[in-house]
Design an enzyme around this catalytic site. Structure first.
Site, PDB file in Angstrom:
ATOM      1  N   GLY A  53      -4.932  -2.049   5.128  1.00  0.00           N
ATOM      2  CA  GLY A  53      -4.084  -3.160   4.685  1.00  0.00           C
ATOM      3  C   GLY A  53      -4.712  -4.526   4.925  1.00  0.00           C
ATOM      4  O   GLY A  53      -4.843  -5.342   4.017  1.00  0.00           O
ATOM      5  N   ARG A  54      -5.136  -4.787   6.159  1.00  0.00           N
ATOM      6  CA  ARG A  54      -5.666  -6.124   6.484  1.00  0.00           C
ATOM      7  C   ARG A  54      -7.063  -6.365   5.916  1.00  0.00           C
ATOM      8  O   ARG A  54      -7.597  -7.459   6.006  1.00  0.00           O
ATOM      9  CB  ARG A  54      -5.625  -6.346   7.993  1.00  0.00           C
ATOM     10  CG  ARG A  54      -6.346  -5.289   8.806  1.00  0.00           C
ATOM     11  CD  ARG A  54      -5.974  -5.368  10.284  1.00  0.00           C
ATOM     12  NE  ARG A  54      -6.466  -4.223  11.045  1.00  0.00           N
ATOM     13  CZ  ARG A  54      -5.835  -3.071  11.162  1.00  0.00           C
ATOM     14  NH1 ARG A  54      -4.683  -2.873  10.531  1.00  0.00           N
ATOM     15  NH2 ARG A  54      -6.341  -2.091  11.880  1.00  0.00           N
TER      16      ARG A  54
ATOM     17  N   LYS B 206       0.848  -1.200   0.000  1.00  0.00           N
ATOM     18  CA  LYS B 206       0.000   0.000   0.000  1.00  0.00           C
ATOM     19  C   LYS B 206       0.884   1.251   0.000  1.00  0.00           C
ATOM     20  O   LYS B 206       0.679   2.165  -0.783  1.00  0.00           O
ATOM     21  CB  LYS B 206      -0.908  -0.037   1.245  1.00  0.00           C
ATOM     22  CG  LYS B 206      -1.887   1.103   1.331  1.00  0.00           C
ATOM     23  CD  LYS B 206      -2.860   0.879   2.478  1.00  0.00           C
ATOM     24  CE  LYS B 206      -3.708   2.119   2.697  1.00  0.00           C
ATOM     25  NZ  LYS B 206      -4.638   1.976   3.798  1.00  0.00           N
TER      26      LYS B 206
ATOM     27  N   HIS C   9      -3.772 -33.440  16.568  1.00  0.00           N
ATOM     28  CA  HIS C   9      -2.550 -34.170  16.932  1.00  0.00           C
ATOM     29  C   HIS C   9      -1.474 -33.224  17.413  1.00  0.00           C
ATOM     30  O   HIS C   9      -0.299 -33.563  17.429  1.00  0.00           O
ATOM     31  CB  HIS C   9      -2.073 -34.978  15.727  1.00  0.00           C
ATOM     32  CG  HIS C   9      -3.071 -36.025  15.336  1.00  0.00           C
ATOM     33  ND1 HIS C   9      -3.119 -37.267  15.934  1.00  0.00           N
ATOM     34  CD2 HIS C   9      -4.108 -35.992  14.465  1.00  0.00           C
ATOM     35  CE1 HIS C   9      -4.116 -37.962  15.410  1.00  0.00           C
ATOM     36  NE2 HIS C   9      -4.741 -37.204  14.530  1.00  0.00           N
TER      37      HIS C   9
ATOM     38  N   GLU D  62      10.560  -4.554   4.720  1.00  0.00           N
ATOM     39  CA  GLU D  62      10.742  -5.950   4.291  1.00  0.00           C
ATOM     40  C   GLU D  62      10.408  -6.111   2.801  1.00  0.00           C
ATOM     41  O   GLU D  62      11.124  -6.765   2.055  1.00  0.00           O
ATOM     42  CB  GLU D  62       9.816  -6.884   5.099  1.00  0.00           C
ATOM     43  CG  GLU D  62      10.122  -6.976   6.578  1.00  0.00           C
ATOM     44  CD  GLU D  62       9.398  -5.938   7.402  1.00  0.00           C
ATOM     45  OE1 GLU D  62       9.020  -4.864   6.858  1.00  0.00           O
ATOM     46  OE2 GLU D  62       9.200  -6.176   8.604  1.00  0.00           O
TER      47      GLU D  62
ATOM     48  N   LYS E 225       9.339  -0.544  14.418  1.00  0.00           N
ATOM     49  CA  LYS E 225       9.910  -0.100  13.137  1.00  0.00           C
ATOM     50  C   LYS E 225      10.945   1.001  13.377  1.00  0.00           C
ATOM     51  O   LYS E 225      12.012   1.018  12.768  1.00  0.00           O
ATOM     52  CB  LYS E 225       8.808   0.432  12.213  1.00  0.00           C
ATOM     53  CG  LYS E 225       7.883  -0.645  11.661  1.00  0.00           C
ATOM     54  CD  LYS E 225       6.895  -0.034  10.674  1.00  0.00           C
ATOM     55  CE  LYS E 225       5.806  -1.006  10.286  1.00  0.00           C
ATOM     56  NZ  LYS E 225       4.783  -0.447   9.413  1.00  0.00           N
TER      57      LYS E 225
ATOM     58  N   GLU F 265      -4.426  -7.093  14.950  1.00  0.00           N
ATOM     59  CA  GLU F 265      -3.985  -5.757  14.546  1.00  0.00           C
ATOM     60  C   GLU F 265      -5.151  -4.771  14.664  1.00  0.00           C
ATOM     61  O   GLU F 265      -4.955  -3.596  14.938  1.00  0.00           O
ATOM     62  CB  GLU F 265      -3.436  -5.772  13.110  1.00  0.00           C
ATOM     63  CG  GLU F 265      -2.619  -4.535  12.784  1.00  0.00           C
ATOM     64  CD  GLU F 265      -1.800  -4.673  11.500  1.00  0.00           C
ATOM     65  OE1 GLU F 265      -0.582  -4.878  11.594  1.00  0.00           O
ATOM     66  OE2 GLU F 265      -2.372  -4.572  10.414  1.00  0.00           O
TER      67      GLU F 265
HETATM   68  O1  F6P Z   1       3.246  -3.037   9.828  1.00  0.00           O
HETATM   69  C1  F6P Z   1       1.898  -3.303   9.695  1.00  0.00           C
HETATM   70  C2  F6P Z   1       1.384  -2.957   8.339  1.00  0.00           C
HETATM   71  O2  F6P Z   1       1.272  -1.591   8.222  1.00  0.00           O
HETATM   72  C3  F6P Z   1       0.055  -3.647   8.080  1.00  0.00           C
HETATM   73  O3  F6P Z   1      -1.000  -2.980   8.603  1.00  0.00           O
HETATM   74  C4  F6P Z   1       0.076  -3.752   6.606  1.00  0.00           C
HETATM   75  O4  F6P Z   1      -0.866  -4.690   6.177  1.00  0.00           O
HETATM   76  C5  F6P Z   1       1.504  -4.158   6.351  1.00  0.00           C
HETATM   77  O5  F6P Z   1       2.231  -3.417   7.299  1.00  0.00           O
HETATM   78  C6  F6P Z   1       2.033  -3.922   4.970  1.00  0.00           C
HETATM   79  O6  F6P Z   1       1.968  -2.603   4.575  1.00  0.00           O
HETATM   80  P1  F6P Z   1       2.165  -2.158   3.063  1.00  0.00           P
HETATM   81  O7  F6P Z   1       1.077  -2.752   2.250  1.00  0.00           O
HETATM   82  O8  F6P Z   1       2.133  -0.672   3.054  1.00  0.00           O
HETATM   83  O9  F6P Z   1       3.508  -2.686   2.597  1.00  0.00           O
END
Ligand code: F6P
Length: 517
Positions: A246-247, A184, A364, A190, A480, A333
Site C-alpha cells: 500500500g505505502r 487495494k 515559525h 473508512e 481495526k 508503518e
Molecule cells: O491500515 C493500514 C493500511 O492497510 C495501509 O497499509 C494501507 O495503505 C491502507 O490501510 C489502505 O488500504 P487499502 O488500499 O486496502 O484500502
C-alpha cells in the site's frame, strides 16, 4: 545495534563537536557529500567522519544489504510473513508486461473525453482512499499542481469524519464529477464508508439516473470481485498486484489513475522516469555514493548509536508540503517493528518518529525546539535551485520569493550545526545539531518521482540492515478489530436503544455511554 566497532567509535564522536570538525576540516563537505546529475546530497553537517561512514558501510555489508537489495529487485518473496514479493520498482522499470498493459489502459482512459451520465464533461475528480491509497498520490498532486491541466480539480477524501467528504464536495456538481475509489483490498472501512456516501451523493445529485455509478465511478484495486459487488463495472477498474505494498503503491494505478487525469499521462510517465532513475541509483551505486543507502545508514547511526530517535523532514518548497505526511507512513508503518525477519524480538530501536513541515512555515512553529530544545532532532533539508514560481522584481521586495526562501534553506543548517554563543543562556544556541541537505534543480514530475523513490528505498534499506520485515503492517490490525466490536454495539444501539457495555473496561464503557446517550 550490537556492533562493537561502531559502539566504540561513537564514544569518540561524542567528544567532538561539528564546530571542531569543520575547523579541522573546512572542506569536509567534499568527502561527505554525493554529487549526481540530478541531486546533490551533503551530509557533512551530520555528526559523522569518513571513518563513521566506513564503519556504517561495513555494518551494511555484514547485514548483506547489497544482496537484500538485489533480492528485492529480483522479485524474491522478501515479505515473508505475507509470502509476497516487493516489486514496486517494477512499476517504473518499463520492463514488466502486466504493468505496461495497465499503464496503456490508463493512458488511453486519461486521453478520452470523459462525459457524465447527463452529457456534461467530467472535470472534478474526487479520489477516495486512505493510507497508502492516498498519501503518495496526494504528495505528488500537491508537488505538481503547476503542471496540472487547468480546469481540472483533484481532491482526496481520506478521513471517515464526514467533514472530509462534505467539505471536499460541497461546491462540486455531481454531474461534472468523477469518483475514483482507490483501495487495494476494497474492504477498508473508512474508504468503503466514504465510497457509499459518494455513491448516494451521486445518485441523488443525478436524480436517480440509471447510469450514475456506471459513468461516474471508477476503481483502483486488486480485488475485482469486491469492486464488482460495489457496483463498479470491472471495465472501469484499474488493477495492480499483491507485490505492491500500500505505502509503496503511488507509482501503480493508485497514483497513475488520478494523476494522469489531473496532470496528463505524459507527466505521470515522467514521475515514473524519476522514480526509476533513483531505483537504478539505489541498485547500482556503490554504498559510498548511494544516496538512499547513505541516508539510511546515517539514520541508523543517529537512532541506534547517538540515540536520536526523531527526524525532521524540512522541504523548502510549498510543493513538498505533503512529503512529510507520506514519509511518516512509509517510515513508521514499515519500520515500527518489534520482531526481526525471523520472528524474534529485537533488542534495539527500530523505526523513528518523523515530523516535518514545509520551510519556512516550520521555522515559525517547531524550530524553537530544534534549536534550543533539550531533545536533539536530526533534520533533512530539501531545496531547489529553480522555483516553480519565481515572483521577482516586485516593488518593495529586495529579492525574489525564491531567493528569500533559499536564504532560510542556507541559514538553518548552519544555525543548527554551529549555534551562537551568548552569555544570556536564554539566547544561547548550543549548536552541534546534525542535518543533511538535499539540493535538486527544480521540482518537476521527474524530481518528485525521484524523491518518492528516495523515501521508499531509504526506509527499506534501514529495514534490511535492521533485519526486520519492512513490508508488512500487522500493527494496524488490533485497532481495526476493536473498532469492529464497537461498530456492532452501535448497530445494536441504533436498533434497540440499549447501550451494551458488556466486556468493556470501565473507562471505555464511560466513553461509549457518554457518546451514545
Ligand atoms: O491500515 C493500514 C493500511 O492497510 C495501509 O497499509 C494501507 O495503505 C491502507 O490501510 C489502505 O488500504 P487499502 O488500499 O486496502 O484500502
Amino acid at each position: 545495534m550490537n556492533n562493537q566497532a561502531l559502539k566504540k567509535h561513537v564514544e569518540q564522536i561524542k567528544t567532538i563537536t561539528l564546530t571542531q570538525l569543520f575547523q579541522d576540516s573546512p572542506n569536509r563537505y567534499k568527502e561527505l557529500s554525493v554529487t549526481t546529475d540530478q541531486v546533490y546530497f551533503d551530509f557533512s553537517r551530520q555528526l559523522v567522519t569518513p571513518e563513521t561512514i566506513k564503519l556504517l558501510i561495513q555494518l551494511a555489508n555484514e547485514q548483506k544489504l547489497k544482496e537484500k537489495i538485489a533480492n528485492m529487485f529480483a522479485g524474491e518473496k522478501i515479505n515473508k510473513t505475507e509470502n509476497r514479493s516487493v516489486l514496486h520498482v517494477a512499476l517504473r522499470s518499463g520492463q514488466n508486461k502486466e504493468v505496461q498493459a495497465v499503464l496503456a489502459r490508463i493512458e488511453a482512459f486519461s486521453k478520452k473525453d470523459l462525459i457524465g451520465a447527463t452529457g456534461k464533461k467530467l472535470k472534478n475528480i474526487v479520489a477516495i482512499g486512505i493510507g497508502g491509497s492516498y498519501l503518495g498520490p496526494d504528495y505528488l498532486a500537491t508537488a505538481l499542481r503547476p503542471f496540472s491541466k487547468r480546469g481540472v480539480t483533484l481532491r482526496f477524501v481520506a478521513n471517515v469524519d464526514g467533514t472530509d467528504f462534505v467539505e471536499k464536495t460541497a461546491d462540486l456538481d455531481p454531474q461534472e464529477t468523477l469518483v475514483i475509489v482507490i483501495s487495494k483490498t476494497f474492504t477498508t472501512a473508512e474508504t468503503m464508508q466514504n465510497a457509499n456516501t459518494a455513491k448516494a451523493w451521486m445518485i441523488k445529485g443525478l436524480n436517480n439516473h440509471p447510469e450514475a455509478v456506471k459513468k461516474h465511478f471508477i476503481a483502483v484495486s486488486t480485488a475485482r470481485e469486491e469492486v464488482q459487488s460495489f457496483g463498479i463495472d470491472p471495465e472501469n477498474m484499474f488493477g495492480f498486484w499483491d507485490w505492491v505494498g500500500g505505502r509503496f503503491s503511488a507509482t501503480s494505478a493508485v497514483g497513475a489513475v488520478p494523476l494522469s487525469l489531473y496532470l496528463g499521462f505524459d507527466n505521470f510517465q515522467k514521475i515514473l522516469d524519476g522514480a526509476n532513475w533513483l531505483d537504478e541509483h539505489f541498485r547500482n551505486e556503490p554504498f559510498e555514493k548511494n544516496i538512499p543507502v547513505l541516508s539510511a545508514l546515517i539514520d541508523i547511526w543517529n537512532i541506534n548509536f547517538l540515540g536520536l530517535k526523531t527526524r525532521a523532514l524540512l522541504p523548502y518548497s510549498q510543493g513538498l508540503s505533503k512529503l512529510p505526511a507520506h514519509t511518516q507512513q512509509v517510515e513508521m508503518e514499515s519500520n515500527g517493528k518489534l520482531v526481526d525477519s525471523d520472528g524474534k524480538p529485537v533488542d534495539f530501536q527500530t523505526g523513528e518518529v518523523v515530523l516535518g513541515e514545509a520551510g519556512t512555515n516550520g521555522q515559525h512553529s517547531f524550530y524553537q525546539l530544534l534549536h534550543q530544545g533539550t531533545q536533539i532532532i536530526p533534520a533533512d533539508f530539501i531545496g531547489f535551485i529553480k522555483p516553480q514560481y519565481e515572483l521577482k522584481n516586485v516593488p518593495g521586495n529586495e529579492i525574489s520569493h525564491h531567493e528569500e526562501l533559499m536564504t532560510n534553506f542556507l541559514a538553518q543548517p548552519d544555525a543548527l550545526a554551529f549555534g551562537h554563543q551568548d552569555k544570556d543562556l536564554a539566547k544561547n544556541f548550543p549548536g552541534n545539531r546534525p542535518s543533511s541537505s538535499l539540493l535538486l534543480k527544480e521540482l518537476t514530475p521527474f524530481t518528485a518521482g525521484l524523491l518518492l523513490a528516495w523515501t521508499e528505498h531509504r526506509a527499506a534499506a534501514k529495514g534490511f540492515v535492521w533485519n526486520i520485515n519492512s513490508f508488512d503492517q500487522f500493527g494496524v490490525q488490533l485497532g481495526k478489530v476493536l473498532g469492529k466490536d464497537h461498530r456492532r454495539r452501535m448497530i445494536e444501539f441504533n436498533k434497540t436503544g440499549k447501550i451494551n457495555t458488556d466486556g468493556l473496561t470501565p473507562a471505555t464503557a464511560k466513553l461509549l455511554t457518554d457518546f451514545l446517550s
